[in-house]
Design an enzyme around this catalytic site. Structure first.
Site, short mmCIF file in Angstrom:
data_model
loop_
_atom_site.label_atom_id
_atom_site.label_comp_id
_atom_site.label_asym_id
_atom_site.label_seq_id
_atom_site.Cartn_x
_atom_site.Cartn_y
_atom_site.Cartn_z
N LYS A 1 -12.84 10.18 4.61
CA LYS A 1 -12.44 8.78 4.44
C LYS A 1 -11.82 8.26 5.74
O LYS A 1 -12.18 7.19 6.23
CB LYS A 1 -11.40 8.66 3.33
CG LYS A 1 -10.67 7.32 3.28
CD LYS A 1 -9.68 7.21 2.16
CE LYS A 1 -8.30 7.63 2.54
NZ LYS A 1 -7.53 6.66 3.36
N ASN A 2 -10.92 9.05 6.34
CA ASN A 2 -10.17 8.54 7.50
C ASN A 2 -10.96 8.57 8.80
O ASN A 2 -10.46 8.15 9.84
CB ASN A 2 -8.84 9.28 7.63
CG ASN A 2 -7.91 8.93 6.49
OD1 ASN A 2 -8.18 7.99 5.73
ND2 ASN A 2 -6.85 9.69 6.32
N CYS B 1 2.71 -0.74 1.77
CA CYS B 1 1.94 -0.15 0.67
C CYS B 1 2.86 0.81 -0.07
O CYS B 1 4.06 0.89 0.15
CB CYS B 1 0.72 0.57 1.20
SG CYS B 1 1.14 2.13 1.99
N ARG C 1 -9.87 5.90 -4.27
CA ARG C 1 -9.87 5.37 -2.90
C ARG C 1 -10.33 6.44 -1.92
O ARG C 1 -10.93 6.15 -0.90
CB ARG C 1 -8.47 4.90 -2.50
CG ARG C 1 -7.99 3.63 -3.17
CD ARG C 1 -6.69 3.17 -2.55
NE ARG C 1 -6.78 3.26 -1.10
CZ ARG C 1 -5.77 3.69 -0.33
NH1 ARG C 1 -4.61 4.05 -0.86
NH2 ARG C 1 -5.90 3.76 0.98
N ASP D 1 -0.83 13.86 4.83
CA ASP D 1 -1.73 13.60 3.69
C ASP D 1 -1.90 14.82 2.81
O ASP D 1 -2.40 14.70 1.69
CB ASP D 1 -3.11 13.13 4.18
CG ASP D 1 -3.01 11.81 4.91
OD1 ASP D 1 -3.98 11.45 5.60
OD2 ASP D 1 -1.97 11.15 4.80
N ARG E 1 4.13 -0.60 6.43
CA ARG E 1 3.05 -0.12 7.31
C ARG E 1 2.98 -1.08 8.49
O ARG E 1 2.11 -1.93 8.57
CB ARG E 1 1.72 -0.08 6.54
CG ARG E 1 1.70 0.87 5.37
CD ARG E 1 1.79 2.33 5.74
NE ARG E 1 0.59 2.88 6.33
CZ ARG E 1 -0.43 3.39 5.64
NH1 ARG E 1 -0.41 3.34 4.35
NH2 ARG E 1 -1.48 3.90 6.26
C1 EPZ Z 1 -3.68 6.98 9.12
O1 EPZ Z 1 -2.85 5.90 8.72
C2 EPZ Z 1 -4.35 7.48 7.85
N1 EPZ Z 1 -5.17 6.41 7.26
C3 EPZ Z 1 -3.29 7.92 6.83
O2 EPZ Z 1 -3.97 8.45 5.70
C4 EPZ Z 1 -2.45 9.03 7.48
O3 EPZ Z 1 -1.43 9.41 6.58
C5 EPZ Z 1 -1.84 8.53 8.79
O4 EPZ Z 1 -2.89 8.06 9.67
C6 EPZ Z 1 -1.07 9.62 9.52
O5 EPZ Z 1 -1.92 10.70 9.78
C7 EPZ Z 1 -6.40 6.17 7.79
O6 EPZ Z 1 -6.82 6.81 8.74
C8 EPZ Z 1 -7.21 5.10 7.14
P1 EPZ Z 1 -0.17 5.87 11.66
P2 EPZ Z 1 -2.16 4.96 9.86
O7 EPZ Z 1 -0.40 4.58 12.34
O8 EPZ Z 1 -3.08 4.77 10.97
C9 EPZ Z 1 4.20 4.10 12.11
C10 EPZ Z 1 -4.41 8.76 3.41
O9 EPZ Z 1 -3.72 9.22 2.47
N2 EPZ Z 1 3.56 2.97 12.79
O10 EPZ Z 1 -0.47 7.15 12.39
O11 EPZ Z 1 -1.60 3.76 9.17
C11 EPZ Z 1 3.89 4.11 10.61
O12 EPZ Z 1 4.83 3.29 9.92
C12 EPZ Z 1 -3.79 7.81 4.41
O13 EPZ Z 1 -5.60 9.04 3.63
C13 EPZ Z 1 4.36 2.01 13.41
O14 EPZ Z 1 5.60 2.09 13.38
O15 EPZ Z 1 -0.95 5.91 10.29
C14 EPZ Z 1 4.03 5.55 10.23
O16 EPZ Z 1 5.40 5.83 9.98
C15 EPZ Z 1 -2.32 7.52 4.10
N3 EPZ Z 1 3.78 0.97 14.04
C16 EPZ Z 1 3.60 6.29 11.50
O17 EPZ Z 1 3.61 5.33 12.55
C17 EPZ Z 1 2.40 0.83 14.09
O18 EPZ Z 1 1.91 -0.15 14.70
C18 EPZ Z 1 2.21 6.89 11.44
O19 EPZ Z 1 1.33 5.86 11.13
C19 EPZ Z 1 1.61 1.80 13.45
C20 EPZ Z 1 2.21 2.87 12.81
#
Ligand code: EPZ
Length: 417
Positions: free
Chosen positions: A22-23, A116, A397, A305, A121
């Protein structure tokens, strides 16, 4: 309201081919609009998040059609650059379209993705990266509007290795003049898969998997076919289910190296695991022991995850295991539901302590989020009696057909519409 019903307590045994990731497929679907032509994606998982991305592609004027688990996208007819609110609300990670739309059109509009179940997020890192590449970004009234007279490549550093911000920056950089060097990029295998897809299109992207990714923009692109990588979190989920219930499973089409922190934890808990480049075999007696502290971290650390499903696997282990959730603020919502099955878990902020109990009892439980729902499947497989899982739209999802997959391993499981 549909439910998944599991009669737990049975050994699980069998072979399972793991679905596409998915990711990985979500950013790849966004990347298809960089090429005004056809791309064919093989092993594209049938997920509601993928359906949401297809609706966005069609809204933008692209064609998308399924043939089995192949999805063909034709982005030649793309004529819009906005993602409306009702489509953004279906899937928060639609923000991943921002960089690609901007690279293709020099203009992009969408409503703010918002928080979410896992907590806020933010997308500040995404927007900062786009601004640094030469986009003017206006945030007003819950919407985001980006425009540029021309994206220009440059060196830019992320303050934290955000997966989504890395992907958005790479996709925007593909439309920028000159070279972009992205520093402190996320190193997840899904970023490597995105790079492989972009290179198949003819883009010049190098370094994915390391903290520094280089993109030479505005390269000519061409039609391409691509096979999406296997879903390492779906694999972790099924390994956790067999570890919890006891049994033996061979997962095929999965890269053992992407799962090393998860298989190391399951081995520490008493499972026997053998891995090869395209398959993993796990054997478990079902009687597990507690393990050392599990700290979630960006790849190659323990994946956030997989936190919920590993927790579910350890609910009957001997001793106590400490979890520290370092990535998301609110990722223990599954604990209350696991407690209804007899689990003993105490939570304080980002720390959760799992104390093993001799038995779990089937109960009526509901999914709180995608991976929390997957944890209920794992606990249900190990519990005595019947577990009825509702709110299963969360699971759909990210998992193609968990009833099909767990039944293939011998679980007594059914979908009740
Ligand atoms: C991706 O989400 C994945 N989703 C998530 O999988 C996964 O948990 C996450 O990466 C971490 O590995 C997809 O790939 C579609 P991040 P993403 O940006 O990109 C903070 C699942 O269950 N942050 O690496 O949203 C954020 O709040 C899902 O499959 C900022 O502060 O994750 C978080 O604490 C859930 N500012 C941390 O970084 C930003 O602009 C990591 O988020 C972006 C993120």
């Amino acid at each position: 309201m549909s439910q998944i019903i599991i009669q737990g307590g049975k050994r699980l045994e069998g072979t399972l081919r793991v679905q596409g990731a998915k990711n990985s497929v979500l950013p790849i679907l966004a990347a298809t609009i960089l090429h005004p032509g056809r791309t064919v994606l093989h092993r594209c998982p049938r997920l509601t998040d993928v359906d949401a991305s297809v609706r966005i592609l069609r809204h933008l004027g692209c064609e998308a059609k399924w043939e089995g688990d192949d999805l063909t996208v034709d982005a030649a007819g793309m004529s819009r650059w906005d993602v409306p609110d009702h489509l953004m609300r279906e899937m928060r990670s639609s923000v991943i379209f921002l960089g690609a739309i901007l690279a293709r059109f020099g203009w992009a509009e969408m409503s703010y993705p918002g928080g979410c179940e896992l907590g806020p997020r933010p997308i500040d890192l995404h927007l900062d990266a786009l601004r640094k590449l030469g986009a003017e970004v206006l945030e007003e009234g819950g919407g985001i509007r980006c425009e540029t007279k021309g994206l220009r490549g440059r060196e830019l550093a992320l303050s934290l290795p955000s997966v989504g911000a890395t992907e958005n920056a790479i996709l925007a950089a593909c439309g920028a003049e000159g070279e972009t060097v992205l520093i402190n990029a996320a190193r997840e295998p899904e970023i490597v898969d995105l790079q492989r897809f972009l290179r198949a299109l003819g883009c010049d992207v190098r370094g994915a998997g390391s903290s520094t990714v280089c993109v030479r923009g505005r390269r000519p692109t061409h039609d391409a076919e691509y096979t999406v990588m296997p879903d390492r979190i779906a694999a972790a989920t099924y390994l956790s289910a067999v570890a919890a219930a006891g049994g033996e499973v061979e997962l095929t089409g999965v890269d053992y190296r992407h799962l090393s922190t998860v298989t190391a934890a399951l081995q520490e808990a008493g499972c026997r695991v053998a891995g090869e480049p395209d398959r993993v075999v796990l054997r478990s007696t079902g009687a597990l022991r507690a393990i050392g502290t599990v700290q979630t971290a960006p790849y190659p650390g323990f994946p956030t995850d997989a936190q919920a499903v590993l927790m579910a696997a350890l609910l009957r282990s001997r001793g106590s295991t400490v979890f520290v959730e370092n990535i998301f603020e609110n990722r223990y919502r599954h604990v209350d539901e696991l407690r209804r099955m007899g689990a003993s878990v105490s939570v304080a902020g980002r720390v959760a302590v799992v104390t093993g109990v001799p038995r779990l009892c089937g109960a009526a439980v509901r999914c709180t989020d995608l991976r929390g729902g997957a944890a209920l499947l794992v606990a249900g497989a190990a519990a005595e009696g019947e577990t009825a899982i509702s709110e299963i739209h969360h699971i759909r999802r990210g998992y193609e057909d968990p009833v099909r997959d767990l039944r293939a391993l011998g679980a007594e499981i059914r979908l009740e519409e």
